[in-house]
Design an enzyme around this catalytic site. Structure first.
Site, short mmCIF file in Angstrom:
data_model
loop_
_atom_site.label_atom_id
_atom_site.label_comp_id
_atom_site.label_asym_id
_atom_site.label_seq_id
_atom_site.Cartn_x
_atom_site.Cartn_y
_atom_site.Cartn_z
N SER A 13 87.94 136.35 27.33
CA SER A 13 87.63 135.90 28.80
C SER A 13 88.19 134.44 28.39
O SER A 13 89.01 133.47 30.04
CB SER A 13 86.67 135.29 29.19
OG SER A 13 85.65 134.52 28.63
N ARG A 38 80.73 136.43 23.74
CA ARG A 38 79.67 136.37 23.47
C ARG A 38 78.76 136.35 24.43
O ARG A 38 78.58 136.99 25.80
CB ARG A 38 79.79 134.97 24.03
CG ARG A 38 79.53 133.84 24.96
CD ARG A 38 79.42 132.76 24.00
NE ARG A 38 79.43 131.84 26.11
CZ ARG A 38 80.76 131.79 26.82
NH1 ARG A 38 81.31 131.91 26.41
NH2 ARG A 38 80.22 131.24 27.58
N THR A 102 92.34 131.33 14.64
CA THR A 102 90.75 129.65 14.71
C THR A 102 91.49 128.81 13.96
O THR A 102 91.72 128.92 13.08
CB THR A 102 89.72 130.76 14.40
OG1 THR A 102 89.61 131.88 15.45
CG2 THR A 102 88.97 129.67 15.01
N THR A 103 91.69 128.11 14.98
CA THR A 103 91.76 126.79 14.35
C THR A 103 90.74 125.71 14.21
O THR A 103 89.37 125.70 14.74
CB THR A 103 92.81 125.91 14.80
OG1 THR A 103 92.57 125.49 15.91
CG2 THR A 103 94.10 126.40 14.64
N ALA A 125 96.29 132.34 10.11
CA ALA A 125 97.28 131.43 10.13
C ALA A 125 97.09 130.09 10.52
O ALA A 125 96.17 130.60 12.15
CB ALA A 125 98.65 132.07 10.00
N HIS A 158 99.21 118.32 22.04
CA HIS A 158 98.56 120.24 23.17
C HIS A 158 98.55 119.47 24.39
O HIS A 158 98.58 118.22 24.71
CB HIS A 158 97.75 120.84 22.10
CG HIS A 158 98.39 121.45 20.31
ND1 HIS A 158 98.46 120.35 19.71
CD2 HIS A 158 99.13 122.39 20.99
CE1 HIS A 158 99.08 121.36 18.73
NE2 HIS A 158 99.01 122.13 19.05
N LYS A 162 92.21 121.02 24.80
CA LYS A 162 92.00 121.49 23.68
C LYS A 162 91.12 120.87 22.49
O LYS A 162 91.38 120.03 23.27
CB LYS A 162 93.58 121.40 22.68
CG LYS A 162 93.36 122.25 21.05
CD LYS A 162 95.23 121.65 20.32
CE LYS A 162 94.57 122.60 18.85
NZ LYS A 162 94.54 123.64 18.58
N THR A 169 97.86 124.12 13.62
CA THR A 169 99.55 123.90 12.60
C THR A 169 99.67 122.09 12.07
O THR A 169 100.34 122.32 11.08
CB THR A 169 100.58 123.85 13.62
OG1 THR A 169 100.31 125.19 14.78
CG2 THR A 169 101.65 124.35 13.74
#
Length: 271
Positions: A13, A38, A102-103, A125, A158, A162, A169
Site C-alpha cells: 500500500s 501488515r 529498506t533504509t 542497497a 528528500h 521521509k 544513499t
C-alpha cells in the site's frame, strides 16, 4: 529458469509498493504472485486491483509472509527495518531472492540479514538506481585519490514524508568515501552540526539532510580543499527508476549462489 519468476511485493500500500506493482505488471519477464501488508491493514483479504482503484488483478492482499514467499522466486522489500529483518529470515526459508531497498537499518539489523544470506540470495542497497551506483563507485575512487586536505561533505534532499536521516544513499556514499580513504565511517562520520561546534575536524565526513515538498532524491558529494572544490551530483526525478532497479536485481539473483550482494554486483561493477 524457463518460467517467469514469481514476485512478492511487501508493503504494497506504500508509495514504493504501488510503484513496484506497476512495474511488475508492465514487465514481460516476471509475474506478481502475492502482495503483502501488515496484519490488520484494511487491504488484507481484498483484491489488489480493487485496493489500487483499477480492475481486479487476481491477487489477494495477504499478511501471511511465509505462505506468500513460499510461492515466489523473489521478494522485493522497501518497508521498515524490523519488518525487513523478519522477512529476510522467512525469504531464506523459502529460498527466495530477497531484494532489500529498506533504509535506516541498524548494525544489528545488518548482522541478522547477513545471517539469512547464508541460505539464500539477498541483494541489499541503499539505492537501486544505475546512476547512484555509478556515483558510489566514483566517490570511492575520488576519495582514494585525495588526501585529508580535502574535506568531504555529503548533502541529501528528500520529500517531507521521509522518516530516516541521513538517507540510505547518503550513508552508502559515505561508506564509499570512507572505504576509499581506508577508514571506518563510524570513526569519521560528522552529523547534525548545531551551535558553537568548533573547527571542522580533519578527515571527517560530514552529512546534511534536507526535507521538503515532493523531492524524489538528490545527492551531492563535495570534496573541498583550499582554493578548489569537486562536486559529484545525482538527481532523481522519477521514483520508477528505483523500482526498475529492484526488479533488475530480482531477475539477476535467480541463478546466484546464496550470499549478500549489492547493486554494484547486479550492474557488473563489483570488485
Amino acid at each position: 529458469m524457463t518460467e517467469k519468476p514469481g514476485i512478492v511485493v511487501t508493503g504494497v500500500s506504500g508509495r514504493m509498493g504501488r510503484m513496484l506493482v506497476e512495474q511488475v505488471q508492465k514487465s514481460d519477464r516476471m509475474t506478481l504472485v502475492a502482495a503483502l501488508e501488515r496484519e490488520g491493514h484494511d487491504w488484507v483479504g481484498r483484491d489488489l486491483g480493487a485496493c489500487l482503484g483499477v480492475a481486479d488483478m487476481g491477487v489477494t492482499v495477504t499478511s501471511d509472509a511465509l505462505e506468500a514467499f513460499s510461492r515466489a522466486q523473489a521478494v522485493i522489500d522497501f518497508t521498515a527495518p524490523a519488518a525487513t529483518v523478519a522477512f529476510a529470515e522467512l525469504a531464506a526459508q523459502a529460498r527466495a531472492v530477497h531484494v532489500i531497498g529498506t533504509t535506516g537499518l541498524s548494525d544489528d539489523d545488518i548482522v541478522k540479514i547477513g545471517a539469512a544470506a547464508r541460505h539464500a540470495v539477498i541483494v541489499r542497497a541503499g539505492n537501486m538506481s544505475l546512476g547512484v551506483n555509478l556515483l558510489t563507485r566514483l566517490t570511492r575512487q575520488v576519495a582514494a585519490a585525495l588526501d585529508e586536505d580535502w574535506d568531504i561533505e555529503i548533502v541529501e534532499s528528500h520529500h517531507n514524508q521521509k522518516v530516516d536521516a541521513p538517507s540510505g544513499t547518503a550513508l552508502m556514499l559515505g561508506e564509499a568515501a570512507a572505504e576509499g580513504r581506508g577508514v571506518s565511517l563510524n570513526d569519521v562520520s560528522d552529523r547534525g552540526r548545531d551551535g558553537i561546534t568548533g573547527a571542522r575536524k580533519k578527515g571527517d565526513i560530514g552529512f546534511h539532510a534536507i526535507r521538503g515538498g515532493d523531492v524524489v532524491g538528490e545527492h551531492e558529494v563535495i570534496f573541498a580543499a583550499a582554493g578548489e572544490r569537486i562536486k559529484l551530483t545525482h538527481l532523481a526525478s522519477d521514483r520508477a527508476l528505483f523500482a526498475r532497479g529492484a526488479l533488475r536485481a530480482a531477475l539477476w539473483g535467480q541463478d546466484k549462489a546464496p550470499g549478500e550482494y549489492d547493486m554494484l554486483d547486479v550492474l557488473g561493477l563489483g570488485d
